[in-house]
Design an enzyme around this catalytic site. Structure first.
Site, mmCIF file in Angstrom:
data_model
loop_
_atom_site.group_PDB
_atom_site.id
_atom_site.type_symbol
_atom_site.label_atom_id
_atom_site.label_comp_id
_atom_site.label_asym_id
_atom_site.label_seq_id
_atom_site.Cartn_x
_atom_site.Cartn_y
_atom_site.Cartn_z
ATOM 1 N N SER A 209 0.861 -1.181 0.000
ATOM 2 C CA SER A 209 0.000 0.000 0.000
ATOM 3 C C SER A 209 0.894 1.225 0.000
ATOM 4 O O SER A 209 2.052 1.164 0.439
ATOM 5 C CB SER A 209 -0.886 -0.009 1.248
ATOM 6 O OG SER A 209 -1.429 1.271 1.510
ATOM 7 N N TYR B 234 -1.815 -0.938 10.135
ATOM 8 C CA TYR B 234 -1.978 -1.267 8.715
ATOM 9 C C TYR B 234 -0.691 -0.974 7.954
ATOM 10 O O TYR B 234 -0.220 -1.803 7.166
ATOM 11 C CB TYR B 234 -3.139 -0.456 8.148
ATOM 12 C CG TYR B 234 -3.423 -0.706 6.688
ATOM 13 C CD1 TYR B 234 -4.067 -1.856 6.271
ATOM 14 C CD2 TYR B 234 -3.065 0.246 5.723
ATOM 15 C CE1 TYR B 234 -4.335 -2.077 4.923
ATOM 16 C CE2 TYR B 234 -3.333 0.031 4.382
ATOM 17 C CZ TYR B 234 -3.971 -1.131 3.991
ATOM 18 O OH TYR B 234 -4.238 -1.344 2.652
#
Length: 254
Positions: free
Chosen positions: A144, A157
């Protein structure tokens, strides 16, 4: 295009978002796919669209929790058996949750790590013997933009996605001489189920996010944008790409 004619592909996170879009892209290019997800309803939707598009006979769905070691071992073995081998693994499954870091409990943190990072590791570990026996084997992992750029309220995350990048580098090096390629996609500014509501704290400060919109286009892109890049990376068109990340964010993080 038939870049995946005869290719045997296992895709996690296939019940929604980018994983689902990748299933349809690979099927459209001739591949045979096992689509895995923890969400049975999502998998039914994936199968229904595949049938409508004419690729249903090359798709098998499987309910799978990638954070469960025993389930992964059984699920990967079943997928390999059903496909008669394995050439491509796409690890699209993941979860996104947000919180103030000082309010993040250990259970919250561990859950994100167990699905995103540990789950990716388990899928790779169990699939590697079949991949190394396959044809031009490829692993596509999901990082990401949060792994390389500041995304507030998403420490767990971001840590999981940074770990996935490092894991990808390691296996790309370790198995390169055996013909395996391993790459990451790093999506950002992609509109999918996971990003529509990341669960930001009610008092989140929007000024911390900096530039939010892509430099090109008219806003966030759809999951098909990422699926197209995955298809390139996992095909012979990506044959000279390994051990790296491909950022797909429309220039949001230039």
């Amino acid at each position: 295009m038939e870049r995946f004619d005869g290719r045997r592909v296992l895709i996690t996170g296939a019940g929604s978002g980018i994983g689902q879009a990748t299933v349809h892209r690979i099927l459209a290019e001739g591949g045979r796919v096992v689509a895995a997800d923890i969400d049975a309803a999502g998998l039914r939707a994936t199968a229904e669209r595949a049938a409508a598009d004419g690729g249903g006979d090359r798709l098998v769905t499987a309910v799978l929790d990638i954070s469960d070691e025993a389930a992964v071992r059984t699920g990967v073995a079943a997928a390999v058996s059903g496909l008669g081998g394995l050439d491509v693994l796409v690890n699209a499954a993941g979860i996104l949750r947000a919180s103030h870091t000082h309010e993040t409990g250990l259970d919250f943190f561990n859950k994100i790590i167990s699905v995103n990072l540990t789950g990716t590791f388990l899928m790779i570990r169990e699939a590697l013997p079949a991949l190394l026996a396959g044809r031009s084997p490829v692993v596509v992992n999901f990082s990401s933009t949060s792994a390389s750029f500041a995304h507030p309220y998403m420490a767990a995350y971001a840590a999981s996605k940074g770990g996935i990048q490092s894991l990808t580098h390691a296996i790309a090096s370790e198995y390169a001489k055996q013909g395996l390629r391993a790459v990451c996609v790093a999506p950002g500014s992609i509109q999918s189920g996971m990003t529509l509501d990341p669960g930001l704290p009610e008092d989140a400060d929007p000024s911390l996010f900096g530039k939010l919109l892509p430099a090109i286009g008219k806003g966030f892109a759809g999951p098909e944008t990422v699926a197209g890049v995955i298809a390139m990376l996992a095909s012979q068109d990506g044959a000279f790409i390994t051990g790296t990340e491909i950022r797909i964010d429309g220039g949001t993080h230039m």
